[in-house]
Design an enzyme around this catalytic site. Structure first.
Site, PDB file in Angstrom:
ATOM      1  N   HIS A 170       0.868  -1.176   0.000  1.00 52.46           N
ATOM      2  CA  HIS A 170       0.000   0.000   0.000  1.00 52.46           C
ATOM      3  C   HIS A 170       0.906   1.228   0.000  1.00 52.46           C
ATOM      4  CE1 HIS A 170      -3.352  -2.563   2.036  1.00 52.46           C
ATOM      5  NE2 HIS A 170      -3.411  -2.632   0.708  1.00 52.46           N
TER       6      HIS A 170
ATOM      7  N   GLU B 206       1.251   3.989   2.845  1.00 55.68           N
ATOM      8  CA  GLU B 206       1.603   3.560   4.198  1.00 55.68           C
ATOM      9  C   GLU B 206       3.119   3.547   4.338  1.00 55.68           C
ATOM     10  OE1 GLU B 206      -0.515  -0.106   4.686  1.00 55.68           O
ATOM     11  OE2 GLU B 206      -2.470   0.853   4.501  1.00 55.68           O
TER      12      GLU B 206
ATOM     13  N   HIS C 151       2.787  -2.710   7.142  1.00 52.93           N
ATOM     14  CA  HIS C 151       1.709  -1.809   6.733  1.00 52.93           C
ATOM     15  C   HIS C 151       1.611  -0.625   7.685  1.00 52.93           C
ATOM     16  CE1 HIS C 151      -0.646  -4.265   3.682  1.00 52.93           C
ATOM     17  NE2 HIS C 151       0.287  -5.101   4.083  1.00 52.93           N
TER      18      HIS C 151
ATOM     19  N   GLU D 168       0.933  -3.931  11.443  1.00 54.13           N
ATOM     20  CA  GLU D 168       0.266  -2.638  11.317  1.00 54.13           C
ATOM     21  C   GLU D 168       0.923  -1.626  12.248  1.00 54.13           C
ATOM     22  OE1 GLU D 168      -2.013  -1.895   9.209  1.00 54.13           O
ATOM     23  OE2 GLU D 168      -2.940  -3.782   8.569  1.00 54.13           O
TER      24      GLU D 168
END
Length: 807
Positions: A409, A412, A505, A577
């Site tokens: 992504h 990110e 991420h 994350e």
């Protein structure tokens, strides 16, 4: 064609023979067709030079006997080869030379499959879609960490909610008009993007008193579609959607110039799509002052007041928009400043880092840079293999693998900073880093979606879709980064065990750092996938939250990297994350994460790997016991919420963990939009081809089936001959009334023999039996049930003793 080479060859003709001419002389002499002395020929200087240095030649200049020819020839050719290759003009780059400048028979190692043509040469310039305008300026930011904690913003409740007025009451001061949107799709790319003169999109200042801000975002990772001035110091900003889509407005990064120091500016982004954001709980935007960087060596820092995230009062009737507003005072007059959603990390930043690794004589020994593939736009997707050289093949084969990736992504950028921290440590001379390189092979993909990073996308590639929903894709040309990653890992699994897979991420709605994993249904490894996250939380207690981790596999996440790799056999398969905001834990509670915080997590990943693989399993056992206790507490809580009693003694471990855990609360883009129309058609065609291939494949028959099929075909041939014989005997009219009897023997069991004249039936069967003596004898030698099979196949409704072959 090569003047310099021709000049040098002419200069060397007094000592070097012409290879073809020399070969022909020797060839003719060997077969007795040429007997003149070499010294009398035009190239006599060359011959005399070789003659003096070769005792095998006779004094009269002629060659000796044939037995002496082969050693002379080999030595002469070696000498000639050495002379030719010692020339700087003719020297091969693939051969190694020793200190005396003599040829060493060893070849160089294969050239690195690295997009930088030379470690001393220029970087490969990023490739942009041909629709995108790109300014020529090089944007570079220094790396800096604030000396004091940057605290989260504390809302007062009195933050202003400005009304969105748009172009009707404001003045457009910046607008891109060449951005691809939904309905179009990527076709081609080039370095520098769109051809032609770059337009001046900012307004023209009327003089030094004009205080209008000048906006710009046409640089790497930049993202701003439009700026509208609605008051003297107030601007409404519209972000560019991910290219070839109408969604995913979250990441922003743009430049402003012509600032004023004493004024309070207000910026409002008007087209954000997420209903929830960390800006509601104190996250601040990032500011970078060029004058601060040049004069005080200060980089990105958190700034902003009156921060408010709220729903837009204007929408397009299809999806609601949300606004982010904040106020700020710039530190200098006439400064160049940048705003960003998070610390940018561009494709060029990665290339500079990899170039430094390639130029490092120590790191380049155990870190090999390769090209995994080219992206849709032709940018290189880099693959790093990091491991210490093994002493034996057995030692090399015993190493387990670890696969790490980031930036699938593109918005990110948190993932790139964690990745940088990991690389800084694993490439260092630390004893722990050396130990990790001794026992593991690290496969590292530092930027999986370079196209999206370059153009400033938040979530998608140039295919207009989220790559982290397409790890099962069959569209190699449309999703090359993911297709090659999956197949690289598939090949790696065939070579060695992959202990850990982790994709880095960023998270826009939850604070702290945490992992998403996958539940293991095998009771032998029950809860083992949770050990690594728990260990990581103990090693980084003020950053990593184990309670925020989740291990539920949702249907909408089946195409993600962690689920696909888990189903391929990697037990410890995770998505890491890292928040865009900050920490709610320990000493860092209430503060923003800096790049140093994220890089430190890369170190903690390495530290936790050593704990996980420690030969002393005490830590592992303790973590398992703690996990069981935590799970018991979670189950108790769940049943209390449902108002049910549950006896957890003995059978509590049989409760499906997926029933206990909630969803991962991931992105709003969890549900895939499906493929774009032009890719969906291609996928359908490929799937149809696969189905046809599957249909063409026939399962192999057993020997019994092959024997029966052979006997059936042989029987049909015999019956066909019998039919012909019957016709010749005058029974043609009778047989024509029953054509399917003989022609479709496979279905004859369901086709009873019917004829109005039973006496005629007896005549027909009697005649057939009279002419099938040989047939019956052959059938009797087939498998044991041959007679039974034959009688059932041909005469299902007739009871005739097989011994009575004649009427």
């Amino acid at each position: 064609m090569f003047p310099a080479l021709e000049t040098q060859l002419k200069q060397e003709t007094h000592r070097l023979p012409d290879p073809y001419e020399d070969f022909m002389y020797r060839h003719l002499q060997y077969y007795g067709y040429f007997k003149a002395q070499r010294g009398s020929l035009p190239n006599s200087a060359t011959h005399q030079h070789i003659q003096k240095n070769n005792p095998r030649y006779l004094l009269n200049g002629s060659l000796g006997e044939k037995d002496d020819l082969i050693p002379d020839t080999l030595q002469k050719e070696k000498l000639l080869y050495s002379h030719v290759l010692s020339s700087p003009r003719l020297r091969s780059r693939q051969l190694l030379y020793d200190e005396l400048n003599e040829i060493n028979p060893r070849l160089r190692e294969p050239r690195e499959l690295f997009s930088i043509l030379s470690t001393k040469g220029p970087l490969q310039a990023p490739r942009w879609p041909t629709e995108c305008e790109v300014i020529k300026e090089n944007i570079h930011h220094i790396e800096w960490a604030p000396p004091q904690p940057e605290y989260l913003y504390q809302p007062t409740g009195n933050e202003k909610v400005p009304e969105i007025v748009g172009e009707k009451k404001g003045t457009v001061v910046y607008q891109l008009d060449s951005v691809p949107t939904e309905g179009s799709y990527f076709t081609s790319s080039r370095v520098g993007g769109k051809r032609g003169i770059i337009k001046q999109l900012g307004v023209t200042l009327r003089g030094p008193e004009d205080n209008t801000l000048l906006f710009e975002s046409r640089f790497e990772s930049g993202n701003l579609q439009k700026a509208v001035r609605v008051d003297t110091y107030e601007y409404e900003l519209t972000l560019q959607t991910d290219l070839y889509t109408n969604k995913h407005t979250q990441w922003f990064y743009f430049r402003v110039q012509n600032t004023r120091k004493d004024a309070t500016y207000r910026f409002t982004i008007v087209n954000l799509l997420k209903p929830k954001s960390l800006y509601t709980v104190g996250m601040k935007p990032l500011l970078y002052s060029q004058l601060d960087a040049d004069t005080r060596n200060i980089g990105w820092r958190r700034e902003g007041n009156e921060i408010k995230y709220y729903k837009n009062n204007m929408d397009d009737g299809q999806q609601p928009f949300y606004c982010l507003t904040w106020t700020i005072q710039f530190p200098y007059d006439q400064d160049t400043c940048f705003f960003a959603h998070f610390y940018p990390y561009t494709y060029t930043d990665l290339q500079c880092y990899l170039l430094s690794v390639a130029n490092n004589p120590i790191q380049s020994q155990f870190c090999k840079l390769r090209t995994l593939c080219r992206s849709l736009a032709g940018n290189t997707v880099y693959l790093l293999t990091i491991t210490n050289p093994s002493q034996t093949p057995q030692e090399a084969a015993a190493k387990k693998a670890v696969v790490l990736s980031a930036r699938v992504h593109p918005g990110e950028s948190n993932g790139s900073w964690v990745m940088k921290g990991f690389l800084d440590f694993i490439l260092s001379n630390s004893p722990d880093a050396q130990l990790l390189r001794d026992i593991f092979v690290f496969k590292v993909l530092p930027m999986l979606n370079p196209d999206g990073v370059i153009v400033g996308n938040y979530r998608c590639s140039l295919a207009g879709r989220d790559l982290n929903r397409h790890y099962k894709t069959i569209l190699k040309e449309s999703f090359p980064c993911i297709w090659y990653t999956r197949n690289m890992i598939k090949r790696l699994l065939e070579e060695r065990e992959v202990l850990l897979y982790c994709d880095f991420h960023g998270h826009s709605r939850k604070n702290n750092i945490f992992l998403y994993g996958c539940n293991n249904n095998n009771h032998k490894y029950w809860l083992h996938e949770r050990v690594f996250p728990l260990m990581l939380s103990k090693n980084a207690p003020d950053k990593f939250s184990f309670h925020s981790c989740n291990f539920k596999v949702q249907k909408c996440k089946e195409g993600t990297g962690r689920v696909v790799m888990w189903r391929m056999g990697i037990l410890n398969s995770y998505t890491m994350e890292s928040t865009f905001g900050g920490s709610t834990l320990g000493s860092k509670k209430g503060t923003h994460f800096t790049t140093e915080d994220l890089k430190s997590l890369g170190y903690h990943v390495c530290d936790t790997l050593l704990d996980l693989c420690d030969p002393d399993q005490t830590k592992f056992t303790q973590c398992l016991a703690e996990l069981k206790e935590l799970l018991q507490q979670k189950i108790h809580k769940k049943f209390n919420e449902l108002g049910r009693d549950k006896d957890l003694e003995g059978s509590w471990s049989d409760i499906p963990l997926s029933d206990i855990e909630s969803s991962t609360s991931g992105s709003d883009s969890s549900l895939s939009d499906g493929l774009p129309v032009h890719l969906a058609n291609i996928a359908d065609e490929l799937n149809q081809k696969k189905m046809l291939k599957r249909k063409k494949k026939k399962s192999l028959q057993t020997r019994k089936q092959r024997n029966e099929q052979y006997q059936r075909k042989k029987l049909m041939r015999k019956l066909k001959l019998t039919e012909d014989t019957a016709e010749r005997a005058g029974f043609a009219s009778t047989l024509q009334k029953q054509p399917t009897f003989f022609k479709n023997s496979e279905n004859s069991s369901s086709l009873p023999v019917k004829n109005e004249n039973p006496r005629l039936n007896e005549v027909v069967f009697s005649f057939i039996l009279c002419h099938t003596d040989s047939l019956i004898s052959e059938i009797s030698t087939s498998p044991p049930q041959g007679d039974k099979y034959y009688s059932h196949l041909c005469y299902p409704n007739l009871t005739v003793p097989l011994g009575a072959r004649k009427h």
